[in-house]
Design a protein around this motif. Structure first.
Motif, PDB file in Angstrom:
ATOM      1  N   ASN A  71      65.573  70.219  17.573  1.00  0.00           N
ATOM      2  CA  ASN A  71      65.574  71.457  18.353  1.00  0.00           C
ATOM      3  C   ASN A  71      66.682  71.368  19.413  1.00  0.00           C
ATOM      4  O   ASN A  71      67.352  70.335  19.545  1.00  0.00           O
ATOM      5  CB  ASN A  71      64.195  71.740  18.966  1.00  0.00           C
ATOM      6  CG  ASN A  71      63.686  70.612  19.854  1.00  0.00           C
ATOM      7  OD1 ASN A  71      64.471  69.793  20.333  1.00  0.00           O
ATOM      8  ND2 ASN A  71      62.388  70.562  20.069  1.00  0.00           N
ATOM      9  N   SER A 126      59.617  77.555   9.914  1.00  0.00           N
ATOM     10  CA  SER A 126      59.361  76.990  11.240  1.00  0.00           C
ATOM     11  C   SER A 126      58.097  76.137  11.278  1.00  0.00           C
ATOM     12  O   SER A 126      57.145  76.352  10.532  1.00  0.00           O
ATOM     13  CB  SER A 126      59.249  78.091  12.285  1.00  0.00           C
ATOM     14  OG  SER A 126      58.046  78.788  12.101  1.00  0.00           O
ATOM     15  N   ASP A 142      55.739  74.173  14.608  1.00  0.00           N
ATOM     16  CA  ASP A 142      55.651  74.229  16.062  1.00  0.00           C
ATOM     17  C   ASP A 142      54.566  73.285  16.585  1.00  0.00           C
ATOM     18  O   ASP A 142      53.628  73.711  17.242  1.00  0.00           O
ATOM     19  CB  ASP A 142      55.358  75.679  16.479  1.00  0.00           C
ATOM     20  CG  ASP A 142      55.435  75.851  17.988  1.00  0.00           C
ATOM     21  OD1 ASP A 142      56.168  75.083  18.633  1.00  0.00           O
ATOM     22  OD2 ASP A 142      54.752  76.753  18.518  1.00  0.00           O
ATOM     23  N   LYS A 178      56.936  70.979  21.580  1.00  0.00           N
ATOM     24  CA  LYS A 178      56.978  72.161  22.456  1.00  0.00           C
ATOM     25  C   LYS A 178      57.823  71.872  23.700  1.00  0.00           C
ATOM     26  O   LYS A 178      57.762  70.788  24.271  1.00  0.00           O
ATOM     27  CB  LYS A 178      55.560  72.566  22.874  1.00  0.00           C
ATOM     28  CG  LYS A 178      54.755  73.239  21.765  1.00  0.00           C
ATOM     29  CD  LYS A 178      53.513  73.926  22.324  1.00  0.00           C
ATOM     30  CE  LYS A 178      52.444  74.181  21.275  1.00  0.00           C
ATOM     31  NZ  LYS A 178      52.835  75.078  20.181  1.00  0.00           N
ATOM     32  N   SER A 236      62.764  76.236  23.990  1.00  0.00           N
ATOM     33  CA  SER A 236      62.308  76.819  22.719  1.00  0.00           C
ATOM     34  C   SER A 236      61.368  77.982  22.980  1.00  0.00           C
ATOM     35  O   SER A 236      61.463  79.024  22.321  1.00  0.00           O
ATOM     36  CB  SER A 236      61.584  75.774  21.868  1.00  0.00           C
ATOM     37  OG  SER A 236      62.472  74.760  21.466  1.00  0.00           O
ATOM     38  N   GLU A 237      60.469  77.815  23.936  1.00  0.00           N
ATOM     39  CA  GLU A 237      59.511  78.889  24.213  1.00  0.00           C
ATOM     40  C   GLU A 237      60.191  80.127  24.781  1.00  0.00           C
ATOM     41  O   GLU A 237      59.727  81.247  24.578  1.00  0.00           O
ATOM     42  CB  GLU A 237      58.411  78.379  25.162  1.00  0.00           C
ATOM     43  CG  GLU A 237      57.338  77.608  24.398  1.00  0.00           C
ATOM     44  CD  GLU A 237      56.532  76.636  25.261  1.00  0.00           C
ATOM     45  OE1 GLU A 237      56.474  76.837  26.487  1.00  0.00           O
ATOM     46  OE2 GLU A 237      55.978  75.673  24.679  1.00  0.00           O
ATOM     47  N   LYS A 265      62.830  81.337  23.737  1.00  0.00           N
ATOM     48  CA  LYS A 265      63.517  81.998  22.611  1.00  0.00           C
ATOM     49  C   LYS A 265      65.004  82.222  22.891  1.00  0.00           C
ATOM     50  O   LYS A 265      65.638  83.072  22.273  1.00  0.00           O
ATOM     51  CB  LYS A 265      62.860  83.344  22.264  1.00  0.00           C
ATOM     52  CG  LYS A 265      61.358  83.277  22.059  1.00  0.00           C
ATOM     53  CD  LYS A 265      61.003  83.151  20.592  1.00  0.00           C
ATOM     54  CE  LYS A 265      59.494  83.066  20.425  1.00  0.00           C
ATOM     55  NZ  LYS A 265      59.088  82.401  19.219  1.00  0.00           N
ATOM     56  N   ASP A 321      66.720  76.547  17.311  1.00  0.00           N
ATOM     57  CA  ASP A 321      66.101  75.270  16.937  1.00  0.00           C
ATOM     58  C   ASP A 321      66.348  75.082  15.444  1.00  0.00           C
ATOM     59  O   ASP A 321      65.663  75.666  14.607  1.00  0.00           O
ATOM     60  CB  ASP A 321      64.590  75.282  17.235  1.00  0.00           C
ATOM     61  CG  ASP A 321      64.303  75.208  18.732  1.00  0.00           C
ATOM     62  OD1 ASP A 321      65.196  74.784  19.497  1.00  0.00           O
ATOM     63  OD2 ASP A 321      63.192  75.586  19.134  1.00  0.00           O
ATOM     64  N   ASP A 333      64.138  74.801  12.147  1.00  0.00           N
ATOM     65  CA  ASP A 333      63.527  75.961  11.493  1.00  0.00           C
ATOM     66  C   ASP A 333      64.499  76.691  10.569  1.00  0.00           C
ATOM     67  O   ASP A 333      64.218  77.790  10.106  1.00  0.00           O
ATOM     68  CB  ASP A 333      62.997  76.933  12.554  1.00  0.00           C
ATOM     69  CG  ASP A 333      61.943  76.280  13.441  1.00  0.00           C
ATOM     70  OD1 ASP A 333      61.290  75.328  12.974  1.00  0.00           O
ATOM     71  OD2 ASP A 333      61.783  76.715  14.595  1.00  0.00           O
TER      72      ASP A 333
END
Lengths: 500, 500
Positions: free
Chosen positions: A122, A340, A342, A347, A351-352, A354, A358, A361
């Motif tokens: 990621n 993807s 997760d 985490k 990444s969260e 957006k 990453d 995926d």
């Protein structure tokens, strides 16, 4: 790994330092010299390996070593045992398959990629690996004059895969899952995919991996009439027939530069058909895509702006070493939806948010290397100018070889040359042999000398010889010598009867 | 590529030689020194990159260069722009995820692999690449004490994949196609696969890629009771329930060393269950498999002889660099049946004689690199002795860290340590924070210093910190310093209240 106060059985080995920088420096220099010497002497090795099956198995120990061995011993084994058992892909006399091209810049890029060992699954795990990949994918898209819809600077994006197989598999999963959302997950057995009998066989393999019924993989016949390109009329007929049978057309693989004979499927006309049925169009330009960095070859990608995805492999013709297959997609969201994962342990805030890519995926695996460094070094070290010159030089050499074939009445060109592959054969049988057998014998007798390596194929029922120019070290003198050897072996086979 | 008499537009560039051996030698030496210096100075770089998304995108040109650039310029950019944007996986202060380990021998093996650029899709295309891979896969199988049924010298065989994801995908396709031959190709939606909630998330991804219905992917709950290992009783219940529902149990993924907490599934007991239903058992020992080269850890593979396939990744803990995942299967025929292609242009006598291995039929892609060289160099250069010492040293350092945690009453070990991963956390909340929040803050404050990098996970609803020892350059002094930093940040967070 370090030394410890606590003793353990092999206490004498507790100071083992697998990556001491000065030891690294010394041994890596030594290996660089070994490799440079290999390149210098490469013409001395047979191109196609002449060993029998089991050669290496009979010469190397079958039990692992308990103790360390010095680098000198290992390099000696590589020199005396490994290299003689290799088919030397980088020989200037390698004209088989498609060449896998290389360069000093590509090698340095690979060294750097290896050295960092950065695992960019990621963005956070390696921001540089992720962002550099996005940058070079946009660079290469610009060089190929791809529309904004395939670029990060537009609405799409690109990713480096290992092979075309993976590029096809990933886009197929994206297309499949989009379709199944509409027709129901349980209807996977209704999905149908389309290619021609010239589409790379890995297409069928990717489809089988993705759970497409083997009986739903259409391999549409091509012929000399279309120079082995896929006929949109036939595709239309096939899709209509499938719909009548209650099936669901899913994915069409168009090829720009087929493996057998570099045929080019008419992407734009095929997109017309696919559009009618909502079919995903993928353009596989593994080999010929590299040529499309030259304006005079870009026409072969005509219609690519209407495809959903396109892939090409710089490891074939853009000097990057294996493995480097570039895939661009118009709708990354579909790719990510299909691929993807997760888990909690990956985490993280970027990444969260957006706001980042990453790449885990966008591919089959999770871990991934810093592959973009290789492509970045090649593009920066040579620039567009030298890369275009390189493509043109290979094409010129292929043209020159073609002219030699044409000038000899015993031979014929079987399929028109488009790029740097010449498809030819002896066109007259001897007293007892069929034409196919004669060409088979010619191929064997040429390859068994170890002085060059060519391969064959069959298109439209015709057995032919493939002379693929473009190995990085090949110069015109190698092409001339290759033709000399082919003629010499033809003389022997034909008993001088047709000598001109 | 060579010079030509025929002029073309960029005639000044027609002498472009991408692989001149002396230029190669010079620039490769230069790059070796750059890399050795990077290793020498690696402690000076932040471990977790501290850049914001878009950092590199804003600093590198978005258009490709038209002309060549000198290596010096490129290396300057790598030093000043790329390295500061990297998460430095090889830092001795990297304790995140699982380390990806490296060595001088691995690097040399990778250089040699790259330099030959041998594309070993079938035996003929590179006999040495194929046979060396078979040899080292048998070597490593011996080192792991795998039964003959997984070895070429027995009735099975091994192959190097890029990632565990690919290893699972390939074996899953083999298992799937075997099952579908019995129940009918159209019944793919009836197939069910089994793992635990600790199985690597790539398992679910591989299953989705292979066309398994997402609703048929069982993720069986684990708990503190079994230290997060998969309970065979629950697997039995799940399989029975699925059969009652008219579904077909297909594939079970057992993990030896889970990613979150290195839990070990009981392979032998799980095989008992799987056997009853004819289910394919795969053992994923990606991380802990390497430890099993030490006799004292081999117990964790107990029952592997009853599995259908097993994979482990030397790129995690056996010093090989990415990407190197070793997969052994008992029945290569099933793998080949699912993954083979046989186009005319690859047909050749050795393949037709069935006396050779064609590795293209053991993997997703067709093209493949000479990956075995890396593993071969590591095994020969260090021998079993040093590799075992290396595993033991990492475990000793993890034990030492565990002891430091245990000695501090503010902290607790959440899950027992088995290998070189310590799962711990602050066990008391501050005045306002929950324990989870406190640990989240501790992690952030430690990582944001750039002086070390750890990651987190959640098991059984508990948020915990993962301290994974084993980065190649890590010595006990780094572990001590890491603990010092963690304590220091805990002091700040807890306001000294719980200081001991």
């Amino acid at each position: 790994m370090g030394s410890l106060d606590t003793p353990f059985p092999e206490s004498s080995q507790s100071n083992f330092k697998p990556l001491d920088p000065e030891e690294f420096r010394k041994q890596a220099h030594q290996t660089v010299d070994f490799i440079a010497d290999y390149y210098k002497n490469i013409e001395n090795y047979p191109v196609l390996s002449r060993v029998e099956p089991g050669h290496l198995l009979n010469r190397l120990p079958t039990t692992f070593p308990q103790d360390s061995e010095p680098l000198e011993e290992i390099l000696k084994d590589i020199q005396n045992t490994i290299i003689p058992s290799m088919t030397n892909w980088l020989s200037p006399n390698f004209f088989a398959y498609f060449p896998a091209t290389v360069s000093t810049a590509g090698f340095l890029g690979e060294m750097l990629c290896t050295s960092f060992n950065s695992v960019g699954f990621n963005w956070l795990a390696s921001p540089a690996a992720t962002e550099l990949e996005s940058i070079v994918m946009d660079w290469l898209a610009n060089l190929l004059n791809l529309p904004k819809s395939f670029k990060f600077s537009g609405t799409g994006g690109g990713v480096i895969q290992g092979t075309t197989s993976e590029a096809i598999l990933c886009t197929l999963v994206a297309a499949r899952d989009r379709a199944l959302e509409k027709v129901g997950r349980e209807n996977i057995a209704k999905l149908v995919v389309y290619g021609s009998d010239q589409t790379h066989s890995t297409f069928g393999k990717a489809c089988r991996i993705a759970g497409i019924l083997p009986s739903n993989i259409r391999s549409i016949e091509t012929s000399f009439d279309t120079e082995f390109s896929l006929d949109p009329v036939r595709v239309m007929q096939a899709m209509k027939a499938d719909i009548v049978s209650g099936l669901v057309p899913l994915y069409l693989c168009a090829t720009v530069g087929t493996t057998s004979s570099t045929a080019v499927d008419p992407v734009n006309d095929l997109a017309d058909v696919a559009e009618r049925f909502g079919v995903w169009v993928h353009v596989d330009a593994a080999y010929a895509g590299s040529a499309c960095i030259c304006p005079e070859f870009r026409q072969y990608l005509h219609g690519v702006e209407r495809a959903d995805s396109v892939s090409m492999s710089p490891h074939k013709w853009l000097l990057t070493f294996l493995d480097c297959c570039c895939l661009w997609v118009k709708n990354p969201v579909l790719l990510v939806r299909g691929l993807s994962i997760d888990p909690e342990y990956l985490k993280n805030k970027p990444s969260e948010s957006k706001s980042v890519v990453d790449y885990k995926d966008w591919q089959v695996g999770v871990g991934r290397r810093f592959r973009s460094l290789r492509l970045w070094l090649v593009l920066r070290s040579y620039g567009a100018g030298k890369l275009q010159a390189h493509i043109r030089s290979d094409v010129q050499m292929a043209k020159a070889f073609e002219a030699l074939v044409v000038a000899d009445p015993r031979f014929e060109i079987v399929v028109p040359r488009r790029f740097a592959l010449v498809c030819f054969r002896l066109n007259r049988a001897g007293r007892v042999d069929s034409v196919d057998d004669l060409n088979r014998k010619l191929l064997d007798s040429v390859n068994s000398t170890g002085r060059l390596y060519m391969t064959h194929t069959v298109v439209g029922g015709v057995y032919l010889l493939r002379f693929a120019v473009g190995s990085t070290l090949t110069e015109m003198r190698h092409v001339d010598a290759a033709w000399g050897l082919i003629k010499e072996k033809a003389d022997v086979l034909l008993g001088g009867v047709y000598e001109n």
